[in-house]
Design a protein around this motif. Structure first.
Motif, short mmCIF file in Angstrom:
data_model
loop_
_atom_site.label_atom_id
_atom_site.label_comp_id
_atom_site.label_asym_id
_atom_site.label_seq_id
_atom_site.Cartn_x
_atom_site.Cartn_y
_atom_site.Cartn_z
N SER A 1 0.83 -1.21 0.00
CA SER A 1 0.00 0.00 0.00
C SER A 1 0.86 1.26 0.00
N LEU A 2 1.92 1.25 0.79
CA LEU A 2 2.84 2.39 0.81
C LEU A 2 3.50 2.58 -0.55
N SER A 3 3.86 1.48 -1.18
CA SER A 3 4.46 1.55 -2.52
C SER A 3 3.48 2.14 -3.52
N ASN A 4 2.22 1.70 -3.45
CA ASN A 4 1.20 2.21 -4.37
C ASN A 4 0.94 3.69 -4.16
N GLN A 5 1.21 4.17 -2.94
CA GLN A 5 1.08 5.60 -2.64
C GLN A 5 2.36 6.38 -2.99
N GLU A 6 3.33 5.67 -3.57
CA GLU A 6 4.63 6.23 -3.95
C GLU A 6 5.44 6.69 -2.73
N ARG A 7 5.17 6.08 -1.59
CA ARG A 7 5.96 6.33 -0.38
C ARG A 7 7.04 5.25 -0.31
N TYR A 8 8.00 5.36 -1.22
CA TYR A 8 8.93 4.26 -1.45
C TYR A 8 9.91 4.05 -0.31
N ASP B 1 9.32 4.55 2.94
CA ASP B 1 8.57 3.86 3.98
C ASP B 1 8.28 2.42 3.59
N ALA B 2 7.94 2.22 2.31
CA ALA B 2 7.66 0.87 1.82
C ALA B 2 8.90 -0.02 1.93
#
Length: 273
Positions: A59-66, A68-69
């Motif tokens: 989910s973090l990756s999909n939010q482009e919060r790389y 944190d992901a």
């Protein structure tokens, strides 16, 4: 104090629906009547926790919060390595998604390392002719292309195409898509003659697999046109751009940006530029 053996206490382990269940029996134990006690291990809870961690990181990756992901995937990976080791299908997903978020941050060499880990795990657990293994070869073809390691990328592209043909057949949309990627890589590497032939092969596959008015086919005609243009073969480029434009106009309309680009390239090729 009597031991469990002296009491005649023993345990039997069985597996039902993927959950380990322990059955405890006791005989002749003072103040302990014979009974069956079912104790469910924490394995099921741990698996659910792993899945929750994976989905949270994704989910973090999909939010482009790389960033944190990446932290979440690394935390999960550390726990999965203890449980599964490196050569397990489940851990391959984590290796891959960790590679994806690292690559999104521009660290392609590090990403390549984890893509390789995913491939090794899938080869060990699934074998070569499996769609997940195919995905790993495609990932490695892409990341080595980004690193401009074209010789290695070529090998990975070819492996992906060969596996796709064995799994799906030659005249399949997946095989066509992989040939398109290979064609783009060849053009990017400066192998324009090979790229031209590769795009023609892609077009033949896609026409058979998808029909004559598919947008993937339009993209392949456009790619062929660009390749002809780089070789200053403007007449051939114009023909390819026109075919791309006609499909995009039919499917997307004249006002679509992709249609406009194809028409612009067609007119430029007619003008010899």
């Amino acid at each position: 104090m009597p031991t469990a053996i002296e009491y005649g206490l023993f345990a039997a382990l069985t597996v039902f629906a993927g959950v380990k269940i322990y059955y405890l029996y006791a005989e002749d134990v003072p103040d302990f009547q014979s009974e069956q006690v079912i104790v469910q291990t924490s394995e099921e809870n741990e698996s659910e926790e792993f899945l929750a961690m994976y989905n949270a990181a994704l989910s973090l990756s999909n939010q482009e919060r790389y960033v944190d992901a990446e932290k979440k995937f690394r935390e999960l990976l550390g726990r999965e390595l203890v449980k599964f080791g490196e050569k397990h299908q489940d851990i391959a997903y984590t290796f891959r998604e960790l590679a994806v978020v690292i690559g999104k941050q521009g660290r392609y060499k590090e990403a390549e390392h984890f893509y390789e880990k995913a491939l090794v795990a899938r080869l060990a657990d699934l074998g070569e002719d499996h769609e997940e293994t195919l995905l790993s070869y495609r990932d490695l073809a892409d990341v080595t292309q980004k690193l401009k390691n074209y010789a290695t990328s070529t090998n990975y592209h070819k492996m992906a195409m060969e596996i796709s043909e064995r799994i799906y057949g030659r005249l399949h949309k997946t095989t066509g898509h992989l040939h398109f990627n290979y064609s783009v890589m060849l053009r990017e590497s400066g192998e324009l003659g090979k790229a031209e032939q590769a795009f023609i092969t892609t077009i033949n596959i896609e026409r058979a697999a998808l029909g004559n008015d598919n947008l993937n086919l339009a993209a392949s005609y456009f790619g062929l046109g660009i390749t002809h243009k780089y070789r200053k073969n403007y007449n051939a480029a114009a023909q390819a751009f026109l075919k791309s434009y006609k499909i995009r106009k039919k499917r997307l309309g004249d006002d679509n940006e992709a249609s406009k680009r194809a028409l612009e390239q067609y007119e430029a090729a007619l003008a010899g530029r």
